[in-house]
Write an enzyme that holds these catalytic residues in place. Structure first.
Site, mmCIF file in Angstrom:
data_model
loop_
_atom_site.group_PDB
_atom_site.id
_atom_site.type_symbol
_atom_site.label_atom_id
_atom_site.label_comp_id
_atom_site.label_asym_id
_atom_site.label_seq_id
_atom_site.Cartn_x
_atom_site.Cartn_y
_atom_site.Cartn_z
ATOM 1 N N CYS A 1 0.884 -1.160 0.000
ATOM 2 C CA CYS A 1 0.000 0.000 0.000
ATOM 3 C C CYS A 1 0.921 1.209 0.000
ATOM 4 O O CYS A 1 1.518 1.533 1.028
ATOM 5 C CB CYS A 1 -0.907 0.011 1.229
ATOM 6 S SG CYS A 1 -1.864 1.542 1.368
ATOM 7 N N CYS B 1 -0.713 4.364 2.226
ATOM 8 C CA CYS B 1 -0.796 4.297 3.696
ATOM 9 C C CYS B 1 -0.295 2.931 4.134
ATOM 10 O O CYS B 1 0.899 2.651 3.957
ATOM 11 C CB CYS B 1 -2.185 4.653 4.219
ATOM 12 S SG CYS B 1 -3.591 3.822 3.467
ATOM 13 N N SER B 2 -1.177 2.083 4.659
ATOM 14 C CA SER B 2 -0.682 0.784 5.116
ATOM 15 C C SER B 2 -1.793 -0.261 5.047
ATOM 16 O O SER B 2 -1.886 -1.126 5.906
ATOM 17 C CB SER B 2 -0.163 0.893 6.544
ATOM 18 O OG SER B 2 -1.143 1.489 7.367
ATOM 19 N N CYS B 3 -2.634 -0.184 4.010
ATOM 20 C CA CYS B 3 -3.753 -1.111 3.884
ATOM 21 C C CYS B 3 -3.264 -2.555 3.833
ATOM 22 O O CYS B 3 -2.288 -2.864 3.151
ATOM 23 C CB CYS B 3 -4.549 -0.785 2.623
ATOM 24 S SG CYS B 3 -5.313 0.846 2.699
#
Lengths: 221, 215
Positions: B116, B119-121
Site C-alpha cells: 500500500c 498508507c498501510s492497507c
C-alpha cells in the site's frame, strides 16, 4: 493532495529491514493508541477516508519523524478537535470541560468483536454502469487535487489496461470530507513497469493499481 | 453526570510494566485515554477488547488455514480465486479491513507482491495487523519501482523471466497472495501444510518451503 504519504517510486529510504519475531505492538502506549483510534471511529464524526486524509495532512516533517501510531494518534486528535468531540482547552488541561455534557461511548466492550467481524464494506449495492471494460486501454488522469485522493502520483498520466472490474465502491475523494459517497466502479488497472518507470527494472513486471472510474479516461480519442 | 466531580481523578498510573521514565508520547497517550474515558467518549472495556483481538485472536494463522485448504481442495481453490471474500468467510474470517478480499495466485511464471504505497492497507482478518516493515517508507516507496530489489532484501531472488505483479492497495480491496505449494509436500495433510505457511509468503515477499529444504 501531493503529500509525503504518496511514496510510490521514491528513492532514498534504504533497504527494507524486517524485524525477527516482531511483536504485534512494541510498547504499551502503542496498544492504547491503536485502540483509542479504533474506539473513536464509531462516533461517526469522520470516515476511514477522512482519517487517512487527516494523517496525510500532518506536516511532512511529522510524517517522516513520528512513529506510526503517533501519527495515527495525532491525526485522531486533529479530527476530534475539528469535529468538536474535544476542545483544545481539554487537551491542554487533560480535564473534561464541565460545561459540556458527558458523552456515551460509541463502542462498548461487548460490541467490539461483532463490530470487527461485521466490518464496514465500502462496496455500494447500486446499479451503476461501468465506463470501462476489462481489457480496455485507459489512462489515469493527470490531475493534482488538493484534497484527498487515492490516485497515486506515479500512475497519473500513465496508460494501462483494465484488468479487473471490482464493482461499485464509495469514492474516497468526497467521502473523506463528508461530501457524499459518489459511488462508481473501481478497476484494477495494470501498468507495465516500462510505462511507469521508463525502462528501469524488468520490462516483464507490472503494477496493478485500484482506480475509481473518474480517475480514468479512455485512450485513443 | 457532569464532569465536575471527576475533577480529582488521578491520572498517574504506574502499572504498565515499564519502569523507565515515560516519554512525552507515553504521557500524552495516557492523558488522552483518561480524558476520553472521563468524557464518556470511550469505554475502557472496548480498548481492552480491541487490543486482545489483534494481539491474540486474529493473525496470519487465519490466512495460512485458507492457503492450506486451497492447496488440498481444488474446488475450494476455485471458489477462493473467483470470490475471495466469500471463500474466506467460509472460515469465519470476515470484517474490518478484509470486507472485500481478492486472492492472487503465484505460479512458476507469475509472482504477486502486495503493498500500500499511500498508507498501510493490509488484510487484517487473514493476516492480523501489518508488521513494521510493511508500513515502512522503504517498503512503500520501493515495492512498486524496484520489486526485485525489495524481494532481494528478503533473500528472495526470482528468475528474470518470472513476471512480478505488484498490487498497490489503493482502494478498499484487500489482497492475499496464494503462494505455490512447495515441492515434496505431497505427503502432508492440511494442518501440516498450514503450519508451513508464513505471513511473508502471503504478502509475497517470501516463498513457502519445507523445513530443511534449501531456498
Amino acid at each position: 493532495m501531493n503529500g509525503l504519504h504518496d511514496m510510490g517510486g521514491m528513492d532514498g529510504f534504504g533497504p527494507v529491514v524486517p524485524e525477527r519475531d516482531e511483536p504485534i505492538f512494541h510498547a504499551e502506549w502503542e496498544r492504547r493508541a491503536f485502540a483509542l483510534v479504533l474506539a473513536m471511529a464509531p462516533h461517526g464524526k469522520w470516515t476511514l477516508d477522512g482519517a487517512r486524509f487527516a494523517r496525510e495532512k500532518l506536516s511532512p516533517a511529522d510524517q517522516l519523524n513520528k512513529t506510526y501510531y503517533e501519527r495515527w494518534l495525532e491525526a485522531c486528535v486533529d479530527l476530534m478537535l475539528e469535529t468538536g468531540l474535544l476542545s483544545r482547552h481539554e487537551i491542554e488541561t487533560g480535564k473534561p470541560d464541565p460545561a459540556l455534557p458527558r458523552a456515551t461511548p460509541a463502542l462498548t466492550g461487548e460490541a467490539v468483536l461483532p463490530a470487527l467481524m461485521r466490518g464496514s464494506s465500502a462496496r455500494v449495492d447500486a446499479d451503476i454502469a461501468p465506463r470501462f471494460a476489462v481489457g480496455q486501454r485507459v489512462r489515469a488522469r493527470n490531475t493534482h487535487p488538493t484534497g484527498h485522493t487515492r490516485l497515486p502520483r506515479y500512475a497519473r498520466g500513465r496508460e494501462g489496461v483494465v484488468s479487473i472490474d471490482h464493482g461499485v465502491f464509495i469514492l474516497p475523494d468526497t467521502n473523506a470530507v463528508m461530501a457524499g459517497q459518489s459511488p462508481q466502479h473501481v478497476y484494477a488497472v495494470r501498468f507495465s513497469a516500462n510505462e511507469l518507470w521508463g525502462g528501469r527494472g524488468n520490462a516483464r513486471d507490472c503494477v496493478l493499481v485500484d482506480l475509481w472510474d473518474e480517475y480514468l479516461e479512455p485512450v485513443g480519442d | 453526570m457532569a464532569g465536575h466531580d471527576d475533577h480529582g481523578h488521578d491520572h498517574d498510573t504506574h502499572d504498565d510494566g515499564h519502569d523507565h521514565i515515560p516519554s512525552e508520547v507515553v504521557l500524552r497517550v495516557k492523558a488522552l485515554e483518561s480524558l476520553l474515558i472521563e468524557k464518556g467518549l470511550v469505554d475502557p472495556a472496548a480498548l481492552d477488547a480491541l487490543i486482545d483481538t489483534y494481539e491474540n485472536r486474529i493473525g496470519p494463522r487465519n490466512g495460512a488455514a485458507v492457503v492450506a485448504r486451497a492447496w488440498t481442495d481444488p474446488a475450494y481453490r476455485e471458489r477462493l480465486l473467483a470470490d475471495g471474500s466469500a471463500a474466506i468467510a467460509e472460515f469465519g474470517y470476515t470484517g474490518r479491513q478484509g470486507e472485500d478480499m481478492v486472492v492472487v495466485e503465484n505460479s512458476a511464471t507469475v509472482h504477486n507482491l502486495v503493498v500500500c504505497t499511500l498508507c498501510s492497507c493490509y488484510p487484517w482478518p487473514v493476516l492480523g495487523l501489518p508488521p513494521a516493515w510493511y508500513k515502512s517508507q522503504a517498503y512503500r516507496s520501493r515495492a512498486v519501482i524496484d520489486p526485485r530489489g525489495v524481494l532481494a532484501d528478503f533473500g528472495l531472488v526470482l528468475d528474470d523471466d518470472v513476471e512480478i505483479r505488484v498490487w498497490d492497495s489503493t482502494a478498499e480491496l484487500r489482497y492475499l497472495v496464494l503462494p505455490e505449494r512447495p515441492a515434496g509436500s505431497e505427503h502432508l495433510d492440511e494442518a501440516a501444510l498450514a503450519a508451513l505457511v508464513g505471513r511473508d509468503a502471503m504478502i509475497g515477499v517470501a516463498k513457502v518451503s519445507l523445513p530443511g529444504a534449501g531456498a
